[in-house]
Design an enzyme around this catalytic site. Sequence first.
Site, mmCIF file in Angstrom:
data_model
loop_
_atom_site.group_PDB
_atom_site.id
_atom_site.type_symbol
_atom_site.label_atom_id
_atom_site.label_comp_id
_atom_site.label_asym_id
_atom_site.label_seq_id
_atom_site.Cartn_x
_atom_site.Cartn_y
_atom_site.Cartn_z
ATOM 1 N N ASP A 487 1.124 -1.426 0.386
ATOM 2 C CA ASP A 487 -0.096 -0.098 -0.058
ATOM 3 C C ASP A 487 0.855 1.029 -0.117
ATOM 4 O OD1 ASP A 487 -2.042 1.661 0.030
ATOM 5 O OD2 ASP A 487 -2.488 0.879 2.230
ATOM 6 N N ASP A 551 -10.551 3.765 -1.008
ATOM 7 C CA ASP A 551 -11.386 3.064 -0.777
ATOM 8 C C ASP A 551 -12.808 3.041 -0.197
ATOM 9 O OD1 ASP A 551 -8.491 2.722 0.334
ATOM 10 O OD2 ASP A 551 -8.779 3.681 2.372
HETATM 11 C C1 GLA Z 1 -5.158 1.654 2.826
HETATM 12 C C2 GLA Z 1 -5.707 0.920 1.767
HETATM 13 C C3 GLA Z 1 -7.001 0.373 2.886
HETATM 14 C C4 GLA Z 1 -6.503 -0.724 3.769
HETATM 15 C C5 GLA Z 1 -5.606 1.047 4.786
HETATM 16 C C6 GLA Z 1 -4.947 0.511 5.635
HETATM 17 O O1 GLA Z 1 -6.870 2.960 3.311
HETATM 18 O O2 GLA Z 1 -6.619 1.562 0.478
HETATM 19 O O3 GLA Z 1 -7.272 -1.041 1.899
HETATM 20 O O4 GLA Z 1 -5.101 -1.313 3.537
HETATM 21 O O5 GLA Z 1 -4.820 1.648 4.157
HETATM 22 O O6 GLA Z 1 -4.868 1.453 7.262
#
Ligand code: GLA
Length: 732
Positions: A487, A551
């Site tokens: 990520d 997200d």
């Molecule tokens: C980002 C990602 C999420 C998750 C969070 C974890 O927002 O897009 O899917 O993995 O980080 O902190």
Amino acid sequence: MKKILTVLFLLACFAKAHAQVSLSTGWKFKAGDSTAFSATNFDDSQWQAIDVNKPWERQRHDYYNGFGWYRLHVTIPASLKNSSYLKDSLRIDLQNVDDNDELYLNGKLIAKGGSDIKVSNYGPRHYMLATNNPAILWDKENVLAIRIFDTGGDGGLYGDKFSISMNDIMDYVSINTDADFVYGAKNAVGKSIKLISKGNNYNYKGKLDFKVTDPETGKVLYEKTNKATFTGSKPFTYTFSAAAIERKSYQLSYVFTDSLSGTKISKVESTPYILTPAPSAKPKINGPEVYGARPGNPFLYLIPATGQKPLTYKAVSLPKGLSLDVATGIIKGSVSKKGDYPVTFTVKNAVGSGTKQFTICIGDKIGLTPALGWNSWNAFGLSVDDGRVRTAARTMIEKLASYGWNYVNIDDGWEIDKRLPSGEITANQKFPDMKGTVDYVHSLGLKMGIYSSPGPTTCGGYLGSWQHEDQDAKTYGYWGIDYLKYDWCSYSEVSPKDPTLTDLKKPYQVIRASLDKVNRDIMLSFCQYGWGKVWEWGAETGGNSWRTTGDIQDTWRSMSEIGFNQDEAAKFAQPGHFNDPDMLVVGKVGWGPSLHNTHLSADEQYTHISLWSLQSVPLLIGCDMGALDKFTLNLLTNSEVLAIDQDALGKAARQVVKGNTYQIWVKEMKDGSKAIGLFNLSDKYQTITLPGTTAGTYKTIRNVWEQKDLTKGAGDFKASVAPHGVMLVRVK
Ligand code: GLA
């Protein structure tokens, strides 16, 4: 069709509606930070207009982490206060803040999300301000300024709601509909709901109106008013059971009216309904037709099969190096020679047997079909721990693995605060024995996933892999990890400010190379929110999947905006390399310690799973697996729906009709058939026509969710589709 609904018994409860200033427009934004930005007379006329329903990444600030300011000029009418029963506090709701905030009203700091703005504190805010606070200018223009700090990933102010309202008597009340529905004979569903008050001593006394409506006809099928009284210590419970003959959602509405204050609170929900038929007692082998592994690496595959237990498994022509446990269906070992190996699986039990032709592809490619599994994030957020992960694994093996579900993925929140003196990463106290956990998951025949960031820290503020990529890959190899979600998050701090395509690819090339040094098949999932059209270069950069969006949240707005905007990326899906529109928001979700039932209706959830399956994307369940309800389990165990996702051709559906209120998506399948989704995007029932020209020549149209053939012959096909719902068909 006949529609009958009877309410068998009722007991008690709930409700809220009051004046508010709802403002999602008129906002101005600037990236950066200055104390001057909070001042009333600061000139923000040149600032960018911004929508507070979407993260700033979706509004011209693609790679931006750090400070940003929002400003709004708003008149707060005194009538708001005067019409309220309670007159002491003004309430400001922000949903959501990513990651932390300070709120200024007319130049004065009036609230903040946490003591240190740079510490991640993602989530909604409900701020209260005494009505006699001199910062509030009643009936005049007020300037609201919000300072936000984003630690990584999506940032800013976004979600469904920004509002200014009076804190009123009903703000202490909730209509709690969290109990699972109970299923009776003839599609009957029932449940208990509760009227709860918290934080005051008020004696609520009034009535609860309960109503059942058929959304297709608008007809009210049942109505009942009950007396309802409750206090903080004594909630009111209302229980009902309703037999619905037709297989569809009915709307339930609950309205509580308090007689003294005259205020109301209300809630609407729709009933779940089961479509997937129960599996036959006879063995049936589910899952994909192909599975890829690299030569010489540890091999693990669990033959997914339903049927009355005990089952015994057989595999004919397994390549050299592999062996099958005939009692569990787990195939293990390692194959040294490259090649495509056709294998025949047979599963037997007391009532019969099932067979499937399968190909084991030993070569460079892994992840030939999208991953099916679970990920901790949408349920537990940073409060994931070892117990929850083991529960997920246990539930998967008991209830889901027989349909092909097999990855158990830990998201952010497992990492220790400081690396060991050797520079190695290890888990924090929530995971006392990571290797032991991975061994346990493998012993069940399942796979284990983990999470990191190429930056110094993850989006949740934990340690990332920056400058420790080889070392971390080695640790994952030692633990036995099979899947890494990587990520971007704080990588913006170490990459150039406006990254080029080369800069965007770099961290993923680095980690791919590190993972390739490890003697394991580790799936790599890119998470960088779709930046730089990642679908165009994700495959060549070594991604087995790549997020195409920010997200997801458990709302129709979020799910549908993401799901129906995947056509541009669709043509890049191929075996081993898939788009990822983010994880599933079904069941009990919450992104933290407290969970709630997904806010998606039953029809929206059928749409969610159908659309994701049509698009050949990883399906990662994001709920508390220890609390899987009957509807969610049924939604996730339709072998014919999952077969669409897992089709070996690996093509994603294309959007062939984009109407104002409906869409048609068509996916080509390996056997020459088509999987087609007719989606109703409107709030009303509508009949959607699948033109014969789109369906092509066909012999049968099969209703995939109900697993039954609908019609024979060619020509147009029409289906009545529920609001936000789908008719998913397979045309052969
Ligand atoms: C980002 C990602 C999420 C998750 C969070 C974890 O927002 O897009 O899917 O993995 O980080 O902190």
